[in-house]
Scaffold this motif. Structure first.
Motif, short mmCIF file in Angstrom:
data_model
loop_
_atom_site.label_atom_id
_atom_site.label_comp_id
_atom_site.label_asym_id
_atom_site.label_seq_id
_atom_site.Cartn_x
_atom_site.Cartn_y
_atom_site.Cartn_z
N ALA A 266 0.95 -1.35 -0.10
CA ALA A 266 -0.11 0.15 -0.02
C ALA A 266 0.82 1.19 -0.05
O ALA A 266 0.52 2.24 -0.77
N GLN A 267 2.06 1.35 0.75
CA GLN A 267 2.73 2.33 0.93
C GLN A 267 3.77 2.68 -0.26
O GLN A 267 4.14 3.79 -0.41
N LEU A 268 4.18 1.71 -0.96
CA LEU A 268 4.77 1.84 -2.31
C LEU A 268 3.94 1.83 -3.58
O LEU A 268 4.65 1.90 -4.51
N PHE A 309 22.08 3.14 -0.50
CA PHE A 309 21.43 4.24 0.15
C PHE A 309 20.86 3.91 1.42
O PHE A 309 20.78 4.54 2.55
N LEU A 310 19.95 2.70 1.41
CA LEU A 310 19.44 2.10 2.40
C LEU A 310 20.33 1.90 3.64
O LEU A 310 19.95 1.91 4.74
N LYS A 311 21.44 1.11 3.22
CA LYS A 311 22.40 0.66 4.31
C LYS A 311 22.78 1.82 5.10
O LYS A 311 22.92 1.68 6.20
N GLU A 312 23.07 3.18 4.42
CA GLU A 312 23.49 4.30 5.14
C GLU A 312 22.40 4.62 6.15
O GLU A 312 22.89 5.50 7.31
N ILE A 367 11.36 2.42 6.47
CA ILE A 367 11.71 1.79 5.12
C ILE A 367 11.26 2.40 3.87
O ILE A 367 12.09 2.65 2.88
N VAL A 368 10.05 2.49 3.88
CA VAL A 368 9.38 3.14 2.73
C VAL A 368 9.81 4.66 2.37
O VAL A 368 10.01 4.93 1.56
N ASP A 373 12.67 8.73 -0.60
CA ASP A 373 13.81 9.72 -0.46
C ASP A 373 15.01 9.19 -1.55
O ASP A 373 15.46 10.27 -2.24
N PHE A 374 15.21 8.10 -1.78
CA PHE A 374 16.22 7.89 -2.80
C PHE A 374 15.52 8.14 -4.38
O PHE A 374 16.48 8.83 -5.02
#
Length: 376
Positions: A266-268, A309-312, A367-368, A373-374
């Motif tokens: 839903a959020q993506l 990006f997510l790892k950071e 996470i979403v 943001d990416f």
């Protein structure tokens, strides 16, 4: 936040059941909890017989033996799978024939199987990726037409179904995984599901190192001996004791994971509708188990950048299988049938997001937001 990709399931009674197994004085294979787990699987799935194993890998190895795979035989499977799917049949001397996948489900393309069949083909091995069923009606029709054995790699498919039938129960044999990364875990473990009753006795023998010890324990023979090939495929009852309380709460775990999956979706959706990512597809007739939630980026370069990006931001998101036909062993033991339209391309785009029992809603939101943001 620091969000791991996976946390093994734990419901709180595992330690108590392990102590009970120890107190029973029988912690080797086929103890009280092993039998309880087998009975639960049989009742839940409707399979004729379930036998707990040390892993899904060994369940697949058992299936290859029971299918009487021999040197020179050919086995059809997707290249986009874990190495265990292939190894089980290579160990029997088979030649692997890789078939392209469908880009929507990442499952074997059922419409590419028939052209891969030769007079040496003995088995088809569909892999139910992410707990979403392959198109089993077509596969079973082909198996019947050409007299082939079907071994379902349902490692990720516990509590999932295809047209009302539990994954792993449709083909001749089904193989489950209870590895720590799966929806239900015993650390390392698995199960083989057997559809036809006339295959059960040999399965017990192969699992018991090639002996008829199971018949001896039931009092059917006065001693047991070596009667066939086999290996030590029985898990410790301590492992089964860890798994059993999770099976008793399987519905709750399943609901929790499906809720997380639905939140992700839903959020993506807005991001997907804008064309920046692609979301998983669940075909009609398939009831999945939220084993994983993945997205697809534009290409390998974008996926790599997104992982970084997510790892950071403290989010562990990972890619999945490197297609087997591109590996050194895959080229040695197999061949790809037809063109590789989707296997390599789609595998390079796929990114798995954190998914586990009791993943928090605020963690999913974080996470979403990171993914959003990416792409900004």
């Amino acid at each position: 936040m620091n969000i791991k990709f996976n946390i093994p399931p734990y419901v709180g009674k595992e330690t108590d059941y392990i102590r009970e197994a120890i107190r029973s004085g029988k912690i080797c294979g086929d103890g009280v909890f092993t039998r309880k787990c087998d009975e639960w699987i049989q009742k839940k799935t409707g399979t004729t017989c379930s036998l707990l194993t040390t892993s899904c890998t060994t369940a697949l190895e058992m299936a290859a033996v029971l299918a009487d795979i021999r040197p020179g035989d050919e086995v059809i499977l997707p290249s986009y799978t874990f190495v265990s799917t292939a190894n089980a049949f290579v160990l029997r001397g088979a030649k692997l024939v890789f078939v392209d996948i469908r880009p929507d489900t990442m499952n074997i393309d059922e419409n590419r199987i028939e052209e891969a069949i030769t007079d040496k083909t003995r088995a088809i091995v569909p892999v139910h990726y992410a707990g979403v069923g392959c198109e089993m009606d077509t596969i079973m029709q082909l198996a019947e037409k050409y007299g082939l054995t079907v071994v379902e790699d349902a490692a990720q498919g516990v509590m999932a179904s295809y047209k009302g039938r539990a994954l792993g129960t449709i083909g001749d044999f089904g193989c489950y995984s209870f590895h720590e990364t799966k929806n239900y875990s015993m650390g390392e473990g698995g199960a083989i599901l057997i559809r036809d009753r006339d295959k059960v006795e040999r399965a017990e023998i192969v699992r018991e190192k090639g002996t008829d010890r199971s018949k001896f324990l039931r009092g059917q023979v006065d001693k047991y001996s070596w009667v066939d090939i086999g290996s030590s495929y029985l898990p410790s009852d301590i492992n089964a004791a860890y798994l059993y309380p999770q099976l008793l709460q399987a519905e709750e775990i399943n609901r929790d994971r499906l809720h997380s999956w639905d939140l992700y979706y839903a959020q993506l959706t807005t991001l997907a509708e804008s064309g920046r990512i692609e979301l998983p597809v669940i075909p009609a007739g398939c009831e999945h188990n939220a084993h994983m939630f993945y997205i697809k980026a534009k290409d390998l370069e974008e996926r790599t950048a997104l992982i970084r990006f997510l790892k950071e931001r403290g989010i562990s998101a990972v890619f999945h299988y490197v297609p087997l036909h591109t590996s050194r062993a895959g080229q040695k033991y197999g061949r790809f049938s037809g063109p590789d339209r989707y296997t390599t391309k789609e595998s390079e785009r796929l990114l798995r997001l954190p998914m586990y029992y009791k993943l928090k809603e605020e963690e999913i939101g974080y996470i979403v937001n990171g993914i959003t943001d990416f792409f900004k």
